[in-house]
Design an enzyme around this catalytic site. Structure first.
Site, PDB file in Angstrom:
ATOM      1  N   ALA A  29       0.854  -1.194   0.000  1.00 34.64           N
ATOM      2  CA  ALA A  29       0.000   0.000   0.000  1.00 34.64           C
ATOM      3  C   ALA A  29       0.892   1.247   0.000  1.00 34.64           C
ATOM      4  CB  ALA A  29      -0.958   0.002   1.189  1.00 34.64           C
ATOM      5  N   LEU A  30       1.814   1.256  -0.940  1.00 31.79           N
ATOM      6  CA  LEU A  30       2.857   2.288  -0.938  1.00 31.79           C
ATOM      7  C   LEU A  30       2.279   3.676  -1.197  1.00 31.79           C
ATOM      8  CD1 LEU A  30       5.810   0.558  -2.842  1.00 31.79           C
ATOM      9  CD2 LEU A  30       5.084   0.336  -0.465  1.00 31.79           C
ATOM     10  N   HIS A  34       6.857   6.049   1.244  1.00 31.76           N
ATOM     11  CA  HIS A  34       7.671   4.894   0.825  1.00 31.76           C
ATOM     12  C   HIS A  34       8.531   5.269  -0.391  1.00 31.76           C
ATOM     13  CE1 HIS A  34       4.081   2.764   2.661  1.00 31.76           C
ATOM     14  NE2 HIS A  34       5.071   2.239   3.329  1.00 31.76           N
ATOM     15  N   GLN A  58       3.145  -8.774  13.584  1.00 30.15           N
ATOM     16  CA  GLN A  58       3.105  -7.488  14.280  1.00 30.15           C
ATOM     17  C   GLN A  58       1.681  -6.971  14.468  1.00 30.15           C
ATOM     18  OE1 GLN A  58       5.598  -5.731  11.012  1.00 30.15           O
ATOM     19  NE2 GLN A  58       4.399  -3.891  11.407  1.00 30.15           N
TER      20      GLN A  58
END
Ligand code: PAF
Length: 264
Positions: A29-30, A34, A58
């Site tokens: 989901a850049l 990023h 995580q």
């Protein structure tokens, strides 16, 4: 640009990369934040590897793993456009062929602030970062200053475990209106986006009382913390050089921070 998803393909492609190798680790989901990491890596290293891996370790049960945006088709051209040479897109069973029984602990740094709201989160982050460092074997790794506590945990992991990788922090990229870029911003409605701008406005006061007053006055924003901390230990201290904020806007938890002075 080479795109690989197995360990064997990664090892072969990595072996062919020349010179100093940089890695930019992402969960996909850049966004422009990023892209900035990849561009800085491109400018400073000889070869650039991007990893796209939504790390289940995580996320706690009930967090947003299921609704976290996934869009590899859009991510890959962004990687290519920013100058990546190699993209590693493993599935969870490639990264975790067996359930990881041995994990890295982020220690006390992983228990405070974001770690207090998300128990085990930073252990999951440093575990996957170490694994990806072993798999990619980079010389240098680029992480965003936006996730300041993550950055501190990773620096500490690298230092405590003698991982031979340089860690470089890249300044936070913001929308024109000041909102720090995050893949989670997509969860916000337009009204919530407007409310969320109070986080960067609160930081800009560079003052705890004034910042908290702004945050408390904003409808729909539920402040978790605004504190001055030591950027390495996240201990609260009146002369801490990092101002950190977290708040819930609707159901979305947002974080931001401001370095009040250069970190030594
Ligand atoms: O910041 C992120 O996107 C993730 O926490 C990271 C560093 C890629 C580890 O999964």
């Amino acid at each position: 640009m080479n795109v690989v998803s197995s360990r064997a393909e990664l090892a072969a492609a990595r072996a062919a990369l020349p010179g100093r190798v940089a890695v930019v680790m992402t969960m996909g989901a850049l966004h422009d934040g990023h892209v900035e990491l990849i561009k800085q890596a491109r400018a400073e290293a000889d070869s650039v590897v991007v990893t796209i891996f939504l790390n289940p370790l995580q996320f706690a049960a009930g967090e947003d793993l299921d609704r976290y945006p996934r869009r590899l088709e859009q991510d890959l051209p962004l990687c290519g456009g920013a100058g990546a040479d190699l993209v590693f897109t493993p599935t969870p069973d490639v990264v975790y062929p067996t359930t990881p029984v041995v994990r890295v602990s982020a220690g006390p740094l992983g228990d405070v602030f974001e770690g207090a709201s998300r128990p085990g989160h930073f252990d999951g982050v440093v575990t996957v970062v170490l694994k990806l460092m072993h798999l990619v074997r980079p010389d240098v790794a680029y992480f965003g200053q936006k996730d300041a506590q993550q950055l501190a945990c990773i620096r500490r992991m690298v230092s405590d475990l003698d991982v031979p990788v340089e860690v470089v922090a890249v300044p936070t990229v913001r929308d024109a209106d000041g909102l720090a870029l995050s893949s989670r911003n997509e969860y916000l409605t337009d009204d919530q986006h407007r409310s969320a701008l109070v986080l960067s406005r609160a930081l800009a006061t560079r003052d705890l009382a004034a910042g908290r007053a702004l945050l408390d006055a904003e409808a729909g924003v539920d402040l978790d913390y605004l504190e001055r901390v030591d950027p390495h230990t996240f201990e609260v201290t009146p002369d801490g050089s990092l101002l950190v904020v977290a708040a819930r806007v609707g159901t979305t938890r947002l974080i931001d921070n401001l370095l009040l002075e250069e970190v030594a």
